[in-house]
Design a protein around this motif. Structure first.
Motif, mmCIF file in Angstrom:
data_model
loop_
_atom_site.group_PDB
_atom_site.id
_atom_site.type_symbol
_atom_site.label_atom_id
_atom_site.label_comp_id
_atom_site.label_asym_id
_atom_site.label_seq_id
_atom_site.Cartn_x
_atom_site.Cartn_y
_atom_site.Cartn_z
ATOM 1 N N PRO A 23 0.820 -1.221 0.000
ATOM 2 C CA PRO A 23 0.000 0.000 0.000
ATOM 3 C C PRO A 23 0.850 1.267 0.000
ATOM 4 O O PRO A 23 0.479 2.271 -0.622
ATOM 5 C CB PRO A 23 -0.837 -0.107 1.278
ATOM 6 N N GLN A 24 2.033 1.192 0.660
ATOM 7 C CA GLN A 24 2.889 2.393 0.717
ATOM 8 C C GLN A 24 3.405 2.771 -0.673
ATOM 9 O O GLN A 24 3.415 3.941 -1.046
ATOM 10 C CB GLN A 24 4.084 2.166 1.662
ATOM 11 N N PHE A 25 3.831 1.768 -1.468
ATOM 12 C CA PHE A 25 4.377 2.155 -2.787
ATOM 13 C C PHE A 25 3.239 2.567 -3.725
ATOM 14 O O PHE A 25 3.392 3.501 -4.526
ATOM 15 C CB PHE A 25 5.292 1.049 -3.356
ATOM 16 N N ILE A 26 2.068 1.915 -3.550
ATOM 17 C CA ILE A 26 0.933 2.301 -4.404
ATOM 18 C C ILE A 26 0.490 3.733 -4.069
ATOM 19 O O ILE A 26 0.149 4.518 -4.948
ATOM 20 C CB ILE A 26 -0.241 1.296 -4.262
ATOM 21 N N GLU A 27 0.555 4.077 -2.794
ATOM 22 C CA GLU A 27 0.183 5.428 -2.363
ATOM 23 C C GLU A 27 1.065 6.470 -3.074
ATOM 24 O O GLU A 27 0.589 7.511 -3.524
ATOM 25 C CB GLU A 27 0.344 5.526 -0.830
ATOM 26 N N GLN A 28 2.355 6.168 -3.192
ATOM 27 C CA GLN A 28 3.268 7.099 -3.870
ATOM 28 C C GLN A 28 2.942 7.201 -5.359
ATOM 29 O O GLN A 28 3.037 8.283 -5.943
ATOM 30 C CB GLN A 28 4.736 6.673 -3.674
ATOM 31 N N ILE A 29 2.530 6.072 -5.950
ATOM 32 C CA ILE A 29 2.137 6.124 -7.375
ATOM 33 C C ILE A 29 0.897 7.014 -7.514
ATOM 34 O O ILE A 29 0.814 7.823 -8.442
ATOM 35 C CB ILE A 29 1.897 4.695 -7.936
ATOM 36 N N LYS A 30 -0.027 6.854 -6.560
ATOM 37 C CA LYS A 30 -1.231 7.714 -6.572
ATOM 38 C C LYS A 30 -0.844 9.183 -6.597
ATOM 39 O O LYS A 30 -1.453 9.999 -7.256
ATOM 40 C CB LYS A 30 -2.037 7.472 -5.277
ATOM 41 N N GLN A 31 0.202 9.514 -5.809
ATOM 42 C CA GLN A 31 0.652 10.918 -5.731
ATOM 43 C C GLN A 31 1.496 11.306 -6.949
ATOM 44 O O GLN A 31 1.978 12.429 -7.043
ATOM 45 C CB GLN A 31 1.542 11.135 -4.499
ATOM 46 N N GLY A 32 1.800 10.328 -7.795
ATOM 47 C CA GLY A 32 2.624 10.591 -8.978
ATOM 48 C C GLY A 32 4.113 10.587 -8.674
ATOM 49 O O GLY A 32 4.926 10.999 -9.501
ATOM 50 N N ASP A 33 4.523 10.130 -7.470
ATOM 51 C CA ASP A 33 5.940 10.133 -7.100
ATOM 52 C C ASP A 33 6.530 8.730 -7.298
ATOM 53 O O ASP A 33 6.638 7.935 -6.371
ATOM 54 C CB ASP A 33 6.086 10.587 -5.635
#
Ligand code: SF4
Length: 419
Positions: free
Chosen positions: A31-41
């Motif tokens: 979930p942590q890496f997906i969260e960063q993808i959500k933010q575009g980072d």
């Protein structure tokens, strides 16, 4: 891009994150890496993945996600799970331009951690590459000894291009080698490489030479010309001419699917997969089976081989139908041959894809082995010689790339603690 946003936004960012804690052999922080993808980072997403793996581009493509991370995803209870594999692969693919600066960060980290310790890694497949990277990042001097003139092991010769592009494997290897790892090619244990010499030169040794021989069934006719081992076919690419031929592949795992699909592409008239249980029990990933079916591969489920028939060359195979019976002391369904249901089919080649075993010379290394020939290890991945560690298929670790990588990473941690 819209699709990526859709895929990443679909993740619920669950507190319990079973995708990560139960499903992922590497414990990737999903979930942590997906969260960063959500933010575009993507850089941050990639950094989070790099804490637990160096095979983002590989595992994102070839892990059995349905059985691992996606199989544990909360979203999957009522509908489709989050496309975790696609997102991991995408994160690796998006890193081409940023990799340089990331590697510079790692180089700084390595300088800070610099030690005077040296470790030899024998075998440059997924376990060996992962161990090398995690050791190098901690300032340890790492040398890989590799049998072939290329690294990657089964990532290169065991998985066909249509499932894992070589370019992705090469990029992964290049990235790992840029951590300052040395490689000596054409080095084979027992031939021109000996454990006693390495023990004198290194603080620890990690063995990760895999299990590269195809298992045999032990049926009559298995020695006939035209019978091949699946692993050897994929590894050495010594395929016969399949044009106009009917080929049977025996087995239900991913190696069987890879062989069947490769042989179909090489021009066989008909390719059939013979498996003694039902489709639901196949160890191969659903996606692979589905794609094989779409490509015209025929499946004979609940069929067992009785014998292979022919004078010198395979001519026919005798099969028997099976029924699946639940054993009292076992939760698994066991295939039982149905008496009198035997029949024969004409066949030109048979490929045995029933699993792998370690090569016989492993028993001569002077380390304890189990009854299958795998090297025995303790919970620290240490063999009967405390200076020598082992992982991957050689040590009988569950035979997926992610589990092999897990063993490499954990062995690296043990080595760091002990040297
Ligand atoms: Fe996201 Fe599924 Fe993991 Fe929950 S279980 S955090 S929805 S990927």
């Amino acid at each position: 891009m819209e699709k990526i946003n859709e895929k990443s936004s679909y993740c619920l960012n669950c507190k319990a994150k079973p995708c990560s804690t139960k499903g992922c052999p590497l414990g990737n922080q999903i979930p942590q890496f997906i969260e960063q993808i959500k933010q575009g980072d993507y850089v941050e997403a990639y950094k989070i993945l790099s804490e637990t793996t160096v095979l983002q581009g590989v595992c994102g493509r070839i892990c059995p996600h349905q059985k691992q991370c996606q199989g544990s995803c909360v979203r999957g209870i009522k509908g489709e799970p989050v496309s975790i594999g696609d997102l991991e692969a995408l994160c690796f693919d998006a890193m081409v331009e940023e990799e340089d600066s990331l590697l510079k960060c790692y180089a700084e980290e390595m300088k800070l951690n610099k030690t005077n310790k040296k470790v030899a890694i024998i075998g440059g497949g997924p376990a060996g590459l992962t161990a090398s990277a995690f050791l190098a990042k901690r300032g340890i001097e790492v040398t890989i000894y590799e049998k072939y003139d290329y690294l990657g092991g089964l990532l290169v010769h065991g998985i066909p291009e249509f499932r894992l592009p070589k370019e992705i494997v090469q990029r992964t290897i290049d990235k790992i080698l840029r951590l300052g790892i040395k490689v000596n090619y054409h080095q084979q244990l027992g031939k021109n490489l000996f454990l006693k010499d390495l023990e004198e030169q290194y603080d620890a040794i990690f063995l990760s030479i895999g299990a590269n021989q195809s298992s045999k069934m032990g049926v009559e006719g298995e020695e006939l010309l035209g019978v091949f081992g699946g692993n050897e076919l994929l590894e050495y690419k010594l395929h016969p001419d399949y044009k106009g031929k009917t080929v049977a592949v025996i087995g239900g795992g991913n190696v069987a699917m890879d062989c069947a699909r490769t042989i179909k592409r090489l021009g066989a008239k008909e390719v059939m997969v013979i498996y003694r249980r039902a489709r639901e029990q196949m160890p191969a990933e659903d996606k692979e089976v589905e794609e094989a079916m779409q490509e015209g591969i025929r499946f004979l489920f609940q069929n067992n081989i009785v014998k292979i028939i022919g004078k010198n060359q395979v001519e026919k195979v005798e099969l028997i139908k099976t029924k699946l019976v639940q054993k009292e002391d076992d939760n698994r369904l066991v295939p039982i041959n149905i008496e009198g249901s035997n029949y024969e089919i004409e066949i030109d080649n048979i490929i045995m894809a029933l699993g792998s075993r370690v090569e016989p010379y492993v028993r001569e290394l002077g380390l304890e082995t189990n009854k299958w020939g795998n090297i025995e290890i303790n919970e620290k991945y240490q063999t009967s010689d405390p200076k020598i560690y082992a992982g991957g298929d050689l040590a009988g670790v569950k035979s997926t790339v992610a589990w092999a990588a897990h063993s490499g990473r954990e062995a690296a941690k043990s080595i760091i603690e002990n040297i």
